[in-house]
Write an enzyme that holds these catalytic residues in place. Structure first.
Site, PDB file in Angstrom:
ATOM      1  N   HIS A  18      -2.330   3.922   5.486  1.00  0.00           N
ATOM      2  CA  HIS A  18      -1.574   3.049   4.924  1.00  0.00           C
ATOM      3  C   HIS A  18      -0.433   3.910   4.144  1.00  0.00           C
ATOM      4  O   HIS A  18      -0.688   4.707   2.979  1.00  0.00           O
ATOM      5  CB  HIS A  18      -1.784   1.981   3.826  1.00  0.00           C
ATOM      6  N   ASP A  22       9.364   5.191   5.316  1.00  0.00           N
ATOM      7  CA  ASP A  22      10.548   5.133   4.445  1.00  0.00           C
ATOM      8  C   ASP A  22      10.211   5.386   2.875  1.00  0.00           C
ATOM      9  O   ASP A  22      10.820   5.404   2.101  1.00  0.00           O
ATOM     10  CB  ASP A  22      11.213   3.913   4.667  1.00  0.00           C
ATOM     11  N   GLU A 209      -1.959  -7.393  -4.139  1.00  0.00           N
ATOM     12  CA  GLU A 209      -1.248  -6.134  -4.597  1.00  0.00           C
ATOM     13  C   GLU A 209      -0.759  -6.536  -5.895  1.00  0.00           C
ATOM     14  O   GLU A 209      -1.308  -6.457  -6.996  1.00  0.00           O
ATOM     15  CB  GLU A 209      -0.289  -5.214  -4.022  1.00  0.00           C
TER      16      GLU A 209
HETATM   17  O1  LIG Z   1       3.027  -1.118  -1.593  1.00  0.00           O
HETATM   18  C1  LIG Z   1       3.950  -1.716  -1.065  1.00  0.00           C
HETATM   19  N1  LIG Z   1       4.016  -3.323  -1.085  1.00  0.00           N
HETATM   20  C2  LIG Z   1       4.806  -4.123  -0.320  1.00  0.00           C
HETATM   21  N2  LIG Z   1       5.955  -3.655   0.208  1.00  0.00           N
HETATM   22  C3  LIG Z   1       5.996  -2.221   0.085  1.00  0.00           C
HETATM   23  C4  LIG Z   1       5.074  -1.387  -0.247  1.00  0.00           C
HETATM   24  N3  LIG Z   1       5.422  -0.052  -0.007  1.00  0.00           N
HETATM   25  C5  LIG Z   1       6.498  -0.136   0.585  1.00  0.00           C
HETATM   26  N4  LIG Z   1       6.691  -1.622   0.808  1.00  0.00           N
HETATM   27  C6  LIG Z   1       8.038  -2.240   1.523  1.00  0.00           C
HETATM   28  C7  LIG Z   1       9.305  -1.260   1.193  1.00  0.00           C
HETATM   29  C8  LIG Z   1       9.777  -0.772   2.586  1.00  0.00           C
HETATM   30  O2  LIG Z   1      11.301  -0.566   2.958  1.00  0.00           O
HETATM   31  C9  LIG Z   1       8.905  -1.555   3.707  1.00  0.00           C
HETATM   32  C10 LIG Z   1       8.732  -1.014   5.060  1.00  0.00           C
HETATM   33  O3  LIG Z   1       8.053   0.411   5.065  1.00  0.00           O
HETATM   34  O4  LIG Z   1       7.741  -1.862   3.078  1.00  0.00           O
HETATM   35 ZN   LIG Z   2       2.352  -0.364   1.315  1.00  0.00          ZN
END
Ligand SMILES: O=c1[nH]cnc2c1ncn2[C@H]1C[C@H](O)[C@@H](CO)O1
Ligand SMILES: [Zn+2]
Length: 360
Positions: A18, A22, A209
């Site tokens: 994971h 980006d 989360e």
């Molecule tokens: O931890 C996360 N939870 C939900 N969405 C997330 C997390 N980390 C990154 N993202 C989102 C922001 C990024 O732009 C997108 C794609 O990688 O996924």
């Molecule tokens: Zn994530």
């Protein structure tokens, strides 16, 4: 025994499931790419920019944490930018001793300057191929698999699922949904998940989360997720504490019985408020109860972290050593989306021999 040092852990082979493309850019690269397109940034040198990302992401809320991605996504809108970011990602992970990585990103976020979804995927894939080739030439081979993410607040999941399946023999090994969790349940994307199941494809879902058990339950029982992105709130279905005869509810028991992998991301969870501290992170309890626990970085830039750093923090907080790191690494490799024989080869030929030496 003294806790394992970061410098020792770097040398051990690690598997990462994971990690957001980006969320892992080098600050110096962001500065260069932003300069070329005139994108304004909140800091002007790599050190200060790196610190800005960590401080801004340290918000206590997933929504505010996600706002920081505006600056990384902005510089990933051209083939050259995407290629460079992917190549550097493979190099940085391999320099940290990661031998297998699944890296995810949302192609739909990279269309602002006229690219098509296919051109985005081609550019990222070629960056990973070049980065992995350079890492191998440096004596640090890494295998990178790509997960294509759909944004849960948007409405393109079916299209992205089809894109992932189309690229299944060209480096894409799975699918994911990400973004703000509260208000955007995984069942909004049920059509995409049902399509992927019919295609015998693999997917994980960010769940548990910022929102709790209903999201995890939907991800598993409605959508059929192979793995849980985070899944840390599963502890809300466990009563009792570490070492005190914890009792599992129906959902947590199901997840453990079925060996559904949890993609836990300790530092990220502390930043978004999903855990109070590393020492209080539910990974301790989930490890004791022998869930299929894996450790991950989530966003190396926003957390100022790496796989080795996450592991070092856990060793310090929980007194873990090589035996636990071996367990976590094999758990991750067993849970990877590449074919079984390829997973086994990495476990038997790379991970087990290395940890046998470290444990000796
Ligand atoms: O931890 C996360 N939870 C939900 N969405 C997330 C997390 N980390 C990154 N993202 C989102 C922001 C990024 O732009 C997108 C794609 O990688 O996924
Ligand atoms: Zn994530």
């Amino acid at each position: 025994m003294a806790a394992l040092m970061h410098s020792d852990i770097v040398k051990a082979p690690k598997a990462l499931l994971h990690d957001h493309l980006d969320g892992g850019l080098r600050p110096a690269t962001i500065l260069e790419l932003a300069d070329a397109i005139g994108h304004p940034l909140p800091a002007g040198d790599p050190q200060a920019l790196g610190e800005w990302f960590v401080a801004a992401a340290d918000s206590g809320s997933l929504e505010r944490y996600l706002e920081t991605f505006a600056h990384t996504v902005a510089v990933m809108q051209t083939e050259a930018g995407l290629h460079r970011v992917a190549k550097e990602c493979a190099l940085d992970l391999s320099a940290d001793g990661v031998v297998y990585a699944e890296v995810r990103y949302a192609p739909e976020q990279h269309l602002e300057r006229g690219l098509t979804l296919d051109r985005v995927v081609d550019a990222v894939n070629s960056g990973f191929v070049d980065g992995a080739a350079e890492a191998a030439a440096q004596g640090r081979p890494i295998r990178v698999g790509v997960l294509l993410t759909a944004m849960r607040h948007a409405a393109r999941s079916q299209e992205i699922a089809e894109l992932a399946v189309r690229y299944r023999d060209q480096g894409v090994v799975g699918f994911d949904i990400a973004g703000a969790e509260a208000g955007f349940p995984p069942t909004r994307h049920l059509d995409a998940f049902e399509y992927l199941q019919r295609e015998n494809f693999h997917f994980t879902i960010h769940a548990g989360e910022a929102f709790g058990l209903p999201s995890i339950w939907q991800a598993i029982q409605w959508c059929g997720a192979d793995r849980l992105g985070h899944g840390v709130r599963l502890v809300d279905d466990i009563t009792g504490h570490r070492g005190e005869g914890a009792v599992l509810g129906r959902l947590s028991a199901y997840v453990r019985d079925k060996r559904i992998p949890l993609e836990l991301c300790p530092s990220s969870n502390v930043q978004t408020g999903a855990a109070r501290s590393i020492a209080e992170h539910p990974i301790g309890l989930l490890h004791d109860l022998r869930f299929r626990v894996t450790v991950n970085t989530d966003n190396r830039l926003m957390s100022g972290t790496s796989m080795s750093r996450e592991m070092a923090l856990l060793c310090e907080a929980f007194g873990w050593g090589w035996a636990e790191l071996r367990w976590l690494t094999i758990n991750a490799m067993k849970s990877a989306f590449i074919p079984f024989d390829e997973r086994l080869a990495i476990i038997d030929e790379v991970i087990k021999p290395a940890y046998a030496k470290l444990l000796a």
